[in-house]
Write an enzyme that holds these catalytic residues in place. Sequence first.
Site, short mmCIF file in Angstrom:
data_model
loop_
_atom_site.label_atom_id
_atom_site.label_comp_id
_atom_site.label_asym_id
_atom_site.label_seq_id
_atom_site.Cartn_x
_atom_site.Cartn_y
_atom_site.Cartn_z
N CYS A 91 -28.87 -15.52 -80.14
CA CYS A 91 -29.23 -14.84 -78.88
C CYS A 91 -28.18 -15.02 -77.79
O CYS A 91 -27.15 -14.35 -77.83
CB CYS A 91 -30.61 -15.29 -78.42
N GLU A 116 -35.02 -14.42 -83.72
CA GLU A 116 -34.99 -15.77 -83.19
C GLU A 116 -36.40 -16.33 -83.03
O GLU A 116 -37.29 -15.64 -82.50
CB GLU A 116 -34.28 -15.77 -81.82
N LYS A 127 -27.85 -23.76 -81.49
CA LYS A 127 -27.46 -22.82 -80.43
C LYS A 127 -26.62 -23.53 -79.36
O LYS A 127 -27.02 -24.56 -78.81
CB LYS A 127 -28.72 -22.22 -79.81
#
Length: 294
Positions: A157, A47, A120
């Site tokens: 993540c 990431e 995200k």
Amino acid sequence: MSASSRHVTVAVLQFACGWDLPANLARAERLVRAAHAQGAEVILLPELFATPYFCIEQDARHLELAQSVEDSPLLRRFGALAGELGVVLPVSFFERAGNVCFNSVALFDADGRRVGIYRKSHIPDGPGYQEKFYFTGGDSGFRVWDTRFARLGVGICWDQWFPECARIMALAGAELLLYPSAIGSEPPPAPPVDSRLHWQRTQQGHAAANLMPLAAANRIGTEYSRLDPSVSIRFYGSSFIADASGALLREAPQDAEALISASFDLEALKRARDGWFVFRDRRPDLYGALSTHG
């Protein structure tokens, strides 16, 4: 009549990221080329690998690191690299879109074509992981893409802690689940927490529950706040690849650069899913509570 097969080799890259930004990209490209030389077809980077993990602190100057999809030298470089090598590259980047910013992944197919953007969805906000200062919650929804080698689902993540994310990608036809990550120790004032094994086991559960392999790429090294050097995070590496039963196939060390890879027969995995009936026996009519806040 013999059963058909369709093989793919997935590689995961793990390395440290610093404020020498050209060095970050050179290191990433070197490892992508090394993975390709070893036969990898889908290659996962960590990431936000182009920079340090600036979310360790709240500093508006870091917003200058954001780039639009159209103007990003990072995306041009790694899109061209994907096309040159004939590999699939999900590229994590700090995206600016008008007046807001996202923590995003651009997925490049093996011809270098960008097939989509995932933003995200779950944005953390806590000591050392102050992402809400920088990122708006993603508006892309959970994405799955057809590529030359496999149908890929990609989260980022904090998304990996939510089983709903993995299940939705599986229901959309994903064959592999990929999670670029940046995770390590909890800085003060939080009490010391080593979530390394919990982090792995959570994602191993996603692989097992959905009967599909999963790969997670983390960074390594200790990074410090520029505003308060007493605040730091030691990223614990431990990038891994899990098989469709959730077992760890490959694991990188906690404190060293690494390239790990594994191969899967996607047709055999599809037959296994078809014969396990997890998806047949779902009861969406009973899952209404999942749409509430508890």
